[in-house]
Design an enzyme around this catalytic site. Structure first.
Site, PDB file in Angstrom:
ATOM      1  N   HIS A   1      19.392 -14.632  -9.011  1.00  0.00           N
ATOM      2  CA  HIS A   1      18.868 -14.463 -10.361  1.00  0.00           C
ATOM      3  C   HIS A   1      17.406 -14.902 -10.416  1.00  0.00           C
ATOM      4  CE1 HIS A   1      19.024 -15.663 -14.844  1.00  0.00           C
ATOM      5  NE2 HIS A   1      18.688 -14.393 -14.722  1.00  0.00           N
TER       6      HIS A   1
ATOM      7  N   ASP B   1       3.253   1.366  -3.723  1.00  0.00           N
ATOM      8  CA  ASP B   1       2.639   2.540  -3.124  1.00  0.00           C
ATOM      9  C   ASP B   1       2.063   2.178  -1.757  1.00  0.00           C
ATOM     10  OD1 ASP B   1       0.014   1.431  -3.500  1.00  0.00           O
ATOM     11  OD2 ASP B   1      -0.144   2.370  -5.469  1.00  0.00           O
TER      12      ASP B   1
ATOM     13  N   HIS C   1      -3.747  -5.191 -12.763  1.00  0.00           N
ATOM     14  CA  HIS C   1      -3.422  -4.943 -11.360  1.00  0.00           C
ATOM     15  C   HIS C   1      -3.690  -6.189 -10.512  1.00  0.00           C
ATOM     16  CE1 HIS C   1      -2.474  -2.627  -7.857  1.00  0.00           C
ATOM     17  NE2 HIS C   1      -3.680  -2.781  -7.340  1.00  0.00           N
TER      18      HIS C   1
ATOM     19  N   TYR D   1      -1.702   2.775  -8.525  1.00  0.00           N
ATOM     20  CA  TYR D   1      -0.980   1.842  -9.403  1.00  0.00           C
ATOM     21  C   TYR D   1       0.508   2.168  -9.539  1.00  0.00           C
ATOM     22  CZ  TYR D   1      -5.840   0.977 -10.631  1.00  0.00           C
ATOM     23  OH  TYR D   1      -7.177   0.731 -10.574  1.00  0.00           O
ATOM     24  N   ALA D   2       1.059   2.953  -8.637  1.00  0.00           N
ATOM     25  CA  ALA D   2       2.503   3.280  -8.688  1.00  0.00           C
ATOM     26  C   ALA D   2       3.272   2.173  -7.988  1.00  0.00           C
ATOM     27  CB  ALA D   2       2.774   4.634  -8.051  1.00  0.00           C
ATOM     28  N   ASN D   3       3.347   1.039  -8.668  1.00  0.00           N
ATOM     29  CA  ASN D   3       4.003  -0.153  -8.128  1.00  0.00           C
ATOM     30  C   ASN D   3       4.826  -0.790  -9.241  1.00  0.00           C
ATOM     31  OD1 ASN D   3       2.227  -0.242  -5.639  1.00  0.00           O
ATOM     32  ND2 ASN D   3       0.682  -0.511  -7.223  1.00  0.00           N
TER      33      ASN D   3
END
Length: 129
Positions: free
Chosen positions: A20, A28, A96, A118-120
């Site tokens: 947890h 990316d 970012h 920024y595809a994270n």
């Protein structure tokens, strides 16, 4: 043989060992990976696999309590969530630079072949009870 969608043994094991509040990052191809977290590199070639594909499969096994994406990803998508960002919870947004700092505390970072800036996403493990 597993019955769920996730066949990658290393990634399946990593998810099974999360507790947890532990963080798993799906990033990316350009996301810097800190030395601390376990690295699972799935990148084959530019675009394969895509963040959306990895995220979709990871969500079949991981209970997500919270998600974090970079505010720059929302800005690039003209103020809405990017298409790749299909999550069971509304994501928190951070810069970012802050996102990269948060990855230092992650247990696992999964590198994809995604080439979209920024595809994270950071997924924070929840509990099922």
């Amino acid at each position: 043989m597993k019955r769920t969608a996730l066949l990658n043994a290393e990634l399946s094991h990593a998810i099974a060992t999360l507790g947890h509040g532990d963080m798993l990052v799906i990033g990316d191809v350009g996301l810097p990976i800190p030395t601390g977290p376990r690295r699972i590199d799935l990148a084959l070639t530019p675009g394969i696999p895509a963040v959306a594909d990895v995220l979709r499969v990871v969500l079949t096994e991981l209970q997500v309590e919270k998600a974090v994406i970079a505010s720059e990803a929302v800005e690039r998508a003209q103020g809405r969530l990017p298409d790749w960002c299909q999550l069971p919870v509304a994501p928190q947004t951070v810069s970012h630079e802050e996102f990269k700092r948060l990855t230092e505390r992650a247990r696992v970072v999964v590198r994809t072949g995604e080439c979209t800036p920024y595809a994270n996403v950071i997924l924070v493990a929840g509990v099922t009870f």
